[in-house]
Design a protein around this motif. Structure first.
Motif, PDB file in Angstrom:
ATOM      1  N   MET A   1      17.968-105.428 -27.619  1.00 50.23           N
ATOM      2  CA  MET A   1      18.342-106.807 -27.910  1.00 50.23           C
ATOM      3  C   MET A   1      19.448-106.844 -28.963  1.00 50.23           C
ATOM      4  O   MET A   1      19.482-106.023 -29.869  1.00 50.23           O
ATOM      5  CB  MET A   1      17.137-107.596 -28.424  1.00 50.23           C
ATOM      6  CG  MET A   1      16.181-108.077 -27.346  1.00 50.23           C
ATOM      7  SD  MET A   1      14.926-109.182 -28.034  1.00 50.23           S
ATOM      8  CE  MET A   1      14.304-109.927 -26.541  1.00 50.23           C
ATOM      9  N   SER A   2      20.325-107.830 -28.839  1.00 45.46           N
ATOM     10  CA  SER A   2      21.381-107.993 -29.831  1.00 45.46           C
ATOM     11  C   SER A   2      20.844-108.714 -31.052  1.00 45.46           C
ATOM     12  O   SER A   2      19.754-109.302 -31.020  1.00 45.46           O
ATOM     13  CB  SER A   2      22.530-108.800 -29.227  1.00 45.46           C
ATOM     14  OG  SER A   2      22.136-110.146 -29.016  1.00 45.46           O
ATOM     15  N   ALA A   3      21.629-108.695 -32.134  1.00 45.26           N
ATOM     16  CA  ALA A   3      21.213-109.371 -33.363  1.00 45.26           C
ATOM     17  C   ALA A   3      20.971-110.856 -33.127  1.00 45.26           C
ATOM     18  O   ALA A   3      20.101-111.460 -33.756  1.00 45.26           O
ATOM     19  CB  ALA A   3      22.269-109.159 -34.452  1.00 45.26           C
ATOM     20  N   ALA A   4      21.719-111.468 -32.218  1.00 47.37           N
ATOM     21  CA  ALA A   4      21.564-112.893 -31.943  1.00 47.37           C
ATOM     22  C   ALA A   4      20.201-113.222 -31.364  1.00 47.37           C
ATOM     23  O   ALA A   4      19.758-114.379 -31.404  1.00 47.37           O
ATOM     24  CB  ALA A   4      22.664-113.358 -30.986  1.00 47.37           C
ATOM     25  N   GLU A   5      19.512-112.223 -30.826  1.00 48.71           N
ATOM     26  CA  GLU A   5      18.193-112.440 -30.225  1.00 48.71           C
ATOM     27  C   GLU A   5      17.053-112.070 -31.164  1.00 48.71           C
ATOM     28  O   GLU A   5      15.886-112.264 -30.818  1.00 48.71           O
ATOM     29  CB  GLU A   5      18.072-111.626 -28.939  1.00 48.71           C
ATOM     30  CG  GLU A   5      19.097-112.002 -27.876  1.00 48.71           C
ATOM     31  CD  GLU A   5      19.082-111.027 -26.725  1.00 48.71           C
ATOM     32  OE1 GLU A   5      18.399-111.309 -25.723  1.00 48.71           O
ATOM     33  OE2 GLU A   5      19.757-109.972 -26.833  1.00 48.71           O
TER      34      GLU A   5
END
Length: 204
Positions: A1-5
């Motif tokens: 998962m990316s930081a935005a998630e």
């Protein structure tokens, strides 16, 4: 998962706070985000400060509950939550361009009390949950406001209804994983249970 998630969660983990902790976890995970917090692994070789720095660097959003301002049995206040908030704000202030996109939600139990014990945050707008699960869910839903992909979230009333159904379903969900209800770990097991919930409700 990316930081935005990823949502970094900074709150008490004791039994008294458990109802609010469960509501926080459910609201974040049911909104499509991954919870990151100090409970997520038990690696004895992972120095706590270094772990916190890693979790913070990998999280684009954060929720910090500073409601626990009472003294411990030893007569000392708890500094972990303000310390972790400071780390997170510092990463956003002095980090890379990606780190500067971080956002934070600050929770308190009662309104207008934060400046009394943390005056350096004067001007911030903490949200008071009064220790009520329904307020925790409402505030978290408003903060997140959409799924990581940009889709709209259901309203707070719907999320609260699903949380109530989730709590009722917990014993049966535990049996699916061959767990006794007393063995349920709110952090590790809830992430699995939230994924199982939709299928369980379809079969109920």
């Amino acid at each position: 998962m990316s930081a935005a998630e990823n949502v970094f969660l900074n709150c008490p983990f004791d039994e008294t706070y458990k109802p609010s902790f469960e509501a926080l976890l459910f609201a974040v995970m049911a909104s499509g985000y991954r919870v990151r917090c100090a409970l997520e692994d038990d690696d004895a070789g992972d120095v706590r400060y270094e772990k916190l720095c890693r979790l913070i660097s990998e999280s684009g959003k954060s929720i910090h509950d500073l409601s626990r301002t009472d003294l411990s049995a030893a007569g000392m206040p708890r500094f972990n939550m303000p310390f972790e908030l400071g780390l997170y704000l510092g990463a956003g202030k002095f980090g890379s361009r990606a780190q500067r996109r971080k956002t934070s939600l600050i929770l308190v139990k009662e309104p207008y009390r934060l400046p009394i014990y943390l005056s350096d945050l004067a001007g911030n707008d903490p949200q008071a949950h009064h220790g009520r699960v329904e307020d925790v869910i409402r505030i978290v839903r408003k903060y997140l406001h959409e799924r990581p992909g940009g889709q709209a979230l259901p309203g707070a009333a719907r999320i609260l209804m699903e949380f109530t159904r989730f709590k009722r379903a917990l014993p049966a969900l535990a049996r699916e994983l061959q767990l006794e209800p007393s063995e349920i770990d709110p952090f590790h097991d809830y992430r699995v249970f939230v994924d199982l919930l939709a299928e369980f409700l379809r079969q109920a």
